[in-house]
Design a protein around this motif. Structure first.
Motif, PDB file in Angstrom:
ATOM      1  N   ASP A  67     -83.937 -11.106 -74.518  1.00 54.34           N
ATOM      2  CA  ASP A  67     -84.449 -10.574 -73.254  1.00 54.34           C
ATOM      3  C   ASP A  67     -83.688  -9.296 -72.929  1.00 54.34           C
ATOM      4  O   ASP A  67     -82.477  -9.207 -73.163  1.00 54.34           O
ATOM      5  N   ASN A  68     -84.408  -8.304 -72.395  1.00 53.38           N
ATOM      6  CA  ASN A  68     -83.708  -7.074 -72.069  1.00 53.38           C
ATOM      7  C   ASN A  68     -84.193  -6.476 -70.771  1.00 53.38           C
ATOM      8  O   ASN A  68     -85.252  -6.815 -70.258  1.00 53.38           O
ATOM      9  N   LEU A  69     -83.380  -5.592 -70.265  1.00 51.21           N
ATOM     10  CA  LEU A  69     -83.671  -4.839 -69.060  1.00 51.21           C
ATOM     11  C   LEU A  69     -83.417  -3.383 -69.402  1.00 51.21           C
ATOM     12  O   LEU A  69     -82.309  -3.022 -69.815  1.00 51.21           O
ATOM     13  N   VAL A  70     -84.442  -2.549 -69.267  1.00 53.17           N
ATOM     14  CA  VAL A  70     -84.329  -1.127 -69.572  1.00 53.17           C
ATOM     15  C   VAL A  70     -84.551  -0.370 -68.277  1.00 53.17           C
ATOM     16  O   VAL A  70     -85.575  -0.543 -67.613  1.00 53.17           O
ATOM     17  N   LEU A  71     -83.575   0.453 -67.919  1.00 55.93           N
ATOM     18  CA  LEU A  71     -83.625   1.171 -66.654  1.00 55.93           C
ATOM     19  C   LEU A  71     -83.645   2.671 -66.877  1.00 55.93           C
ATOM     20  O   LEU A  71     -82.898   3.201 -67.705  1.00 55.93           O
ATOM     21  N   ALA A  72     -84.487   3.345 -66.115  1.00 55.38           N
ATOM     22  CA  ALA A  72     -84.528   4.801 -66.121  1.00 55.38           C
ATOM     23  C   ALA A  72     -83.314   5.316 -65.354  1.00 55.38           C
ATOM     24  O   ALA A  72     -82.982   4.799 -64.286  1.00 55.38           O
ATOM     25  N   VAL A  73     -82.658   6.316 -65.909  1.00 54.43           N
ATOM     26  CA  VAL A  73     -81.527   6.956 -65.243  1.00 54.43           C
ATOM     27  C   VAL A  73     -82.044   8.232 -64.590  1.00 54.43           C
ATOM     28  O   VAL A  73     -82.563   9.119 -65.273  1.00 54.43           O
ATOM     29  N   CYS A  74     -81.911   8.294 -63.273  1.00 58.82           N
ATOM     30  CA  CYS A  74     -82.414   9.437 -62.506  1.00 58.82           C
ATOM     31  C   CYS A  74     -81.283  10.012 -61.653  1.00 58.82           C
ATOM     32  O   CYS A  74     -80.468   9.260 -61.113  1.00 58.82           O
ATOM     33  N   ARG A  75     -81.265  11.327 -61.530  1.00 52.69           N
ATOM     34  CA  ARG A  75     -80.313  11.949 -60.610  1.00 52.69           C
ATOM     35  C   ARG A  75     -80.809  11.721 -59.187  1.00 52.69           C
ATOM     36  O   ARG A  75     -82.001  11.816 -58.910  1.00 52.69           O
ATOM     37  N   ALA A  76     -79.895  11.422 -58.283  1.00 49.07           N
ATOM     38  CA  ALA A  76     -80.275  11.164 -56.895  1.00 49.07           C
ATOM     39  C   ALA A  76     -80.747  12.427 -56.188  1.00 49.07           C
ATOM     40  O   ALA A  76     -81.522  12.347 -55.242  1.00 49.07           O
ATOM     41  N   ASP A  77     -80.313  13.588 -56.669  1.00 53.11           N
ATOM     42  CA  ASP A  77     -80.613  14.837 -55.974  1.00 53.11           C
ATOM     43  C   ASP A  77     -81.794  15.617 -56.543  1.00 53.11           C
ATOM     44  O   ASP A  77     -82.085  16.716 -56.079  1.00 53.11           O
ATOM     45  N   GLU A  78     -82.473  15.063 -57.551  1.00 52.87           N
ATOM     46  CA  GLU A  78     -83.657  15.748 -58.082  1.00 52.87           C
ATOM     47  C   GLU A  78     -84.574  14.744 -58.762  1.00 52.87           C
ATOM     48  O   GLU A  78     -84.128  13.716 -59.242  1.00 52.87           O
ATOM     49  N   PRO A  79     -85.869  15.027 -58.792  1.00 46.30           N
ATOM     50  CA  PRO A  79     -86.811  14.090 -59.413  1.00 46.30           C
ATOM     51  C   PRO A  79     -86.684  14.111 -60.935  1.00 46.30           C
ATOM     52  O   PRO A  79     -86.144  15.043 -61.517  1.00 46.30           O
ATOM     53  N   GLY A  80     -87.196  13.058 -61.561  1.00 45.52           N
ATOM     54  CA  GLY A  80     -87.259  12.996 -63.013  1.00 45.52           C
ATOM     55  C   GLY A  80     -86.240  12.050 -63.611  1.00 45.52           C
ATOM     56  O   GLY A  80     -85.255  11.673 -62.985  1.00 45.52           O
TER      57      GLY A  80
END
Length: 184
Positions: A67-80
């Motif tokens: 089982d896995n959990l894959v998370l997107a890493v995003c900067r808090a100060d800009e989209p993407g």
């Protein structure tokens, strides 16, 4: 094991589930040869990124091996999306979790991988009940080795020419930490 309350946030980052809107951002780094070389697979196509993200839509229950959990890493100060963090339950019985990270090269060298990995590792210990986390990385991936060391992980193994990537033999390091050893 309790689920992780998402998103995870740090001073500069937001770690959240991927959405269909993230395909182009993922492809921007997963499509690069320089990124894929440390993942022992070819670069991903845009279509493959879409399939992968679709597979992340419903995270696993974190109860069975694999089982896995894959998370997107995003900067808090800009989209993407600038990268991703993976937590994989390697052994449910022994509460062993593998951690990994991939970052767009344009964002390397700024401490984002360490910050994201620290938050994910803390969640693995605190929310998911992991006893031990470990990371497997190509010995030539010096940036990831430094991330492991900044987290307080110890190098437990050096696997010499243990994987064949096309014509190239790859060697790996295995780093690991217990909850009380992790620098938070």
């Amino acid at each position: 094991m309790a689920p992780i309350a998402l998103p995870l946030t740090t001073d500069r980052l937001i770690l959240r589930l991927f959405t269909a809107d993230d395909i182009d951002d993922m492809y921007a780094y997963q499509g690069l040869e320089s990124v894929a070389r440390y993942l022992y697979r070819p670069p991903r196509t845009r279509e493959r990124c879409a399939e992968v993200i679709d597979g992340f839509a419903e995270p696993a229950g974190w109860a069975a091996d694999g089982d896995n959990l894959v998370l997107a890493v995003c900067r808090a100060d800009e989209p993407g999306v600038i990268g991703e963090i993976v937590l994989k339950l390697a052994s449910a019985h022994a509460r062993q979790a593998e951690i990994g990270w991939t970052l767009h090269p344009a964002y390397e060298g700024r401490g984002y991988a360490t910050e994201a990995a620290r938050a994910a590792a803390a969640a693995a210990f605190d929310s998911l009940g992991a006893h031990r986390i470990f990371a497997r990385l190509d010995v030539e991936n010096t940036g990831s080795a430094r991330v492991c060391e900044r987290l307080g992980m110890r190098r437990e193994a050096h696997l010499v020419e243990n994987d064949l990537d096309g014509e190239r033999w790859g060697s790996e390091y295995i780093y690991a930490a217990l909850a009380h050893e992790l620098k938070r």
